[in-house]
Design a protein around this motif. Sequence first.
Motif, PDB file in Angstrom:
ATOM      1  N   GLN A   1       0.989  -1.201   0.055  1.00 18.43           N
ATOM      2  CA  GLN A   1       0.060   0.023   0.018  1.00 18.43           C
ATOM      3  C   GLN A   1       1.015   1.284  -0.100  1.00 18.43           C
TER       4      GLN A   1
ATOM      5  N   GLU B   1       0.530   5.195  -1.296  1.00 18.11           N
ATOM      6  CA  GLU B   1      -0.298   6.184  -1.926  1.00 18.11           C
ATOM      7  C   GLU B   1       0.642   6.804  -3.343  1.00 18.11           C
TER       8      GLU B   1
ATOM      9  N   THR C   1       8.784   7.840   1.552  1.00 18.27           N
ATOM     10  CA  THR C   1       8.105   7.117   2.615  1.00 18.27           C
ATOM     11  C   THR C   1       8.747   6.390   3.115  1.00 18.27           C
TER      12      THR C   1
ATOM     13  N   ASP D   1       0.382   2.988   5.170  1.00 16.80           N
ATOM     14  CA  ASP D   1       0.769   3.672   4.191  1.00 16.80           C
ATOM     15  C   ASP D   1       2.421   3.447   3.937  1.00 16.80           C
TER      16      ASP D   1
END
Length: 364
Positions: free
Chosen positions: A132, A134, A174, A233
Amino acid sequence: MNRTSLRTTAPAVTAFALALSLSACGAGNEEPSSSGSDSSLTGTLAGAGASSQEAAVSAWQAGFQTNNPEVTVNYDPAGSGAGREQFLAGGVAFAGSDAYLDDEELTTAAERCGSDVVEVPVYVSPIAVIYQLEGVDELNLDAQTIGAIFQGDITSWDDPAIAETNPDADLPSTNITPVHRSDDSGTTENFTAYLDEASDGGWSEGAIETWPIDGGEAAQGTSGVVAAVGNGDGTIGYADASQAGELGTVKVQVGEEFTEPTPEAAALSLDAANPVEGRGETDLALDLNRTSTEAGVYPIVLVSYQLACQTYEDAAEAELVKGWLTYVASEEGQQASADTAGSAPLSPDFSEQVNAAIETIAGA
């Protein structure tokens, strides 16, 4: 230790299957129907084990209990390790496992059963690397990078190793959160066996059933891993592809191509499977080649077994187990699993071998 796989047409194995089939018929046993339907069956049958089989077992329960309305089948998807433990302790009549019994477990099984064990692959599915992230809808990764991510050596999504195989992706900075199983898991063992053999040092912990590394996030069962990845995320995990849902699934590099985790691609990886040496005639444990470079092959494959005794003290229990497994391995049962769980049905040749082993189940 590489402990899983499936399709083979080896003459010796086929001969074993034929001998078992002829022996069963010679003993005066009536050949069951292709779906395992027998309205004379009655009672409750208890099993436990692989959570990867949960969706398939639900389909098998529905079909088998429709054919046999006086039978109830209960299955606890507690994980492969827990299922094998319960079966070996005599707590359940059958078990599901994503890894075949090791030598010590085989000895225990023989003591528990008072006979050989019947160990048959019934469920074939790709293990998807789920994520997952984004803004990233497609992701290509090679085995070395996947191994390094789960090893904890690659920690950011814009790492050069990830960027190299995804030149058109807008990769964020991230942090990566790897999600692994908290319970003893045959899915973990199959996944780490792939990493161990194919990652060229990216993973250094071997093929293990219990996750060995601190860090990341731990979750119980297949559904727990899927939920943990979906609720975050930058998360990445591994799970039976049939349960990936709306999560992203990694295309894994095989040779010069990147391959999606489909049942068809998983089935191709089974063509080079070999029987495990030193096993009894009713034990169809097999080994996979996880380093194939053949186009179209998906190399992270789960082959899940069901375990039973060849002999049960209670003849009625023996007939329930035999009827259940006959349905599971039948064309009807395999199609139900394919429709519900997205698995790859057994090939006709291998199905014959599986059914020959199941046919030997009997009361003491």
